[in-house]
Design a protein around this motif. Structure first.
Motif, PDB file in Angstrom:
ATOM      1  N   PHE A 173       0.677  -0.960   0.077  1.00 47.14           N
ATOM      2  CA  PHE A 173       0.167   0.155   0.000  1.00 47.14           C
ATOM      3  C   PHE A 173       1.203   1.086   0.121  1.00 47.14           C
ATOM      4  CE2 PHE A 173      -3.631  -2.364   2.328  1.00 47.14           C
ATOM      5  CZ  PHE A 173      -3.745  -2.328   0.583  1.00 47.14           C
ATOM      6  N   ALA A 174       1.603   1.432   1.183  1.00 51.81           N
ATOM      7  CA  ALA A 174       2.829   2.400   0.316  1.00 51.81           C
ATOM      8  C   ALA A 174       3.611   2.870  -0.838  1.00 51.81           C
ATOM      9  CB  ALA A 174       3.905   2.050   1.795  1.00 51.81           C
ATOM     10  N   LEU A 175       4.049   1.892  -1.068  1.00 51.83           N
ATOM     11  CA  LEU A 175       4.384   2.123  -2.670  1.00 51.83           C
ATOM     12  C   LEU A 175       3.200   2.426  -3.655  1.00 51.83           C
ATOM     13  CD1 LEU A 175       6.203  -1.942  -2.630  1.00 51.83           C
ATOM     14  CD2 LEU A 175       7.696   1.168  -2.625  1.00 51.83           C
ATOM     15  N   ILE A 176       2.221   1.935  -3.364  1.00 57.99           N
ATOM     16  CA  ILE A 176       0.992   2.636  -3.888  1.00 57.99           C
ATOM     17  C   ILE A 176       1.068   4.465  -3.847  1.00 57.99           C
ATOM     18  CG2 ILE A 176      -1.297   2.516  -4.898  1.00 57.99           C
ATOM     19  CD1 ILE A 176      -1.467  -0.338  -4.324  1.00 57.99           C
ATOM     20  N   PHE A 177       1.300   4.401  -2.845  1.00 56.59           N
ATOM     21  CA  PHE A 177       0.785   5.602  -1.738  1.00 56.59           C
ATOM     22  C   PHE A 177       1.703   6.315  -2.572  1.00 56.59           C
ATOM     23  CE2 PHE A 177      -3.091   3.615   0.245  1.00 56.59           C
ATOM     24  CZ  PHE A 177      -3.949   4.006  -0.197  1.00 56.59           C
ATOM     25  N   VAL A 178       2.331   6.237  -2.965  1.00 56.47           N
ATOM     26  CA  VAL A 178       3.958   7.122  -3.001  1.00 56.47           C
ATOM     27  C   VAL A 178       3.729   7.323  -4.239  1.00 56.47           C
ATOM     28  CG1 VAL A 178       6.802   6.194  -3.495  1.00 56.47           C
ATOM     29  CG2 VAL A 178       5.897   6.217  -1.181  1.00 56.47           C
ATOM     30  N   THR A 179       3.497   6.150  -5.206  1.00 55.55           N
ATOM     31  CA  THR A 179       3.485   7.022  -6.901  1.00 55.55           C
ATOM     32  C   THR A 179       2.230   8.284  -7.201  1.00 55.55           C
ATOM     33  OG1 THR A 179       2.358   5.278  -6.969  1.00 55.55           O
ATOM     34  CG2 THR A 179       4.095   4.463  -7.444  1.00 55.55           C
ATOM     35  N   ALA A 180       1.453   8.102  -5.861  1.00 55.34           N
ATOM     36  CA  ALA A 180       0.261   9.078  -5.580  1.00 55.34           C
ATOM     37  C   ALA A 180       0.609  10.004  -5.296  1.00 55.34           C
ATOM     38  CB  ALA A 180      -1.121   7.954  -5.518  1.00 55.34           C
ATOM     39  N   VAL A 181       0.679  10.245  -4.081  1.00 54.44           N
ATOM     40  CA  VAL A 181       1.176  11.271  -3.349  1.00 54.44           C
ATOM     41  C   VAL A 181       2.135  11.954  -2.956  1.00 54.44           C
ATOM     42  CG1 VAL A 181      -1.425  11.020  -2.203  1.00 54.44           C
ATOM     43  CG2 VAL A 181       0.958  10.175  -1.498  1.00 54.44           C
TER      44      VAL A 181
END
Length: 266
Positions: free
Chosen positions: A129-137
């Motif tokens: 989840f962190a890797l996904i959100f790092v790409t988003a925010v």
């Protein structure tokens, strides 16, 4: 008139099912040992590498301006990530827990859907989840908070649902007989009965999430984990030792506070 004492019952040996389970456990461990390349000999011969690593890490670098001060500030960020990741997930986890508990759900469809959502959120690691959100925010603590919120909803929702299923049915049945609605039953019978368990599980998850936020920092979610990763890449193991000591103090402090709160609720 004399009476003979009854013969002592015969001791029965393990049942075939017990032998089967034992054999299955042994086979599973053998396969796991081989699949993970376990080698005590390799560990014994690698002591020089561990000694060199400890020699580089000790004594820790306690310079306030460059190491200890930034480490303490980053530890505060790590705690903030764990705190927000826990608290912001509470309303969503509680709503899903009510739907995922057999004693409070609104029907088979709601039960299955809520259980599936909780299983999905729980099965995806918070690091993913962190890797996904790092790409988003972008890099930073915000991505870590969002990752912990989603993962914690799945874990805490399941734990709370199971606690509700094990609640005392007496108050719940009494309110239903009096004609209370499902919402009233949950609010005035189920939740007050299991409130200490819910708070205890919440504090347990706070402890876990503070440690998880450390790992999230390794993938760019900020906090002291980022400093640990940076010091390892720069081969500054003395600075890494300082950061680890700060993490130890943080984890012990959170654990002590949580333990005191749980004792007062018990």
């Amino acid at each position: 008139m004399t009476t003979t004492a009854p013969a002592p019952p015969r001791r029965r040996g393990p049942s075939p099912a017990a032998w089967s389970v034992t054999a299955l456990v042994v086979v599973a461990h053998v396969l796991a040992w081989r699949g993970t390349d376990m080698s005590p000999a390799a560990l014994a011969t690698g002591w020089r590498g561990m000694a060199d690593f400890l020699g580089d890490a000790l004594p820790p670098d306690l310079d306030w301006d460059t190491v200890l001060g930034p480490s303490l500030r980053a530890a505060g960020v790590t705690f903030a990530i764990g705190l927000l990741g826990t608290s912001l997930s509470v309303p969503f986890a509680l709503a899903l827990a009510v739907l995922a508990s057999r004693t409070t759900t609104y029907g088979p469809a709601a039960y299955q859907v809520s259980r599936s959502v909780l299983s999905f959120l729980r099965s995806v690691p918070d690091v993913v989840f962190a890797l996904i959100f790092v790409t988003a925010v972008g890099l930073g603590p915000f991505a870590g908070v969002l990752a912990l919120v989603l993962h914690n909803i799945g874990v805490m929702g399941k734990l709370w649902a199971e606690a509700m299923e094990e609640s005392d049915p007496g108050p719940r049945d009494a309110l239903r007989v009096l004609g209370a609605s499902r919402v009233q039953t949950v609010a005035h019978a189920v939740l007050p009965t299991v409130f200490p368990q819910l708070v205890g599980l919440l504090l347990y998850r706070l402890d876990v999430n503070v440690r998880s936020s450390l790992v999230l920092g390794l993938v760019g979610a900020g906090g002291i984990g980022f400093l640990i990763n940076q010091s390892i890449k720069l081969f500054r193991f003395d600075q890494m030792a300082t950061h680890i000591l700060v993490v130890l103090v943080l984890v012990v402090a959170v654990d002590q506070v949580s333990d005191r709160v749980r004792r007062r609720l018990a």
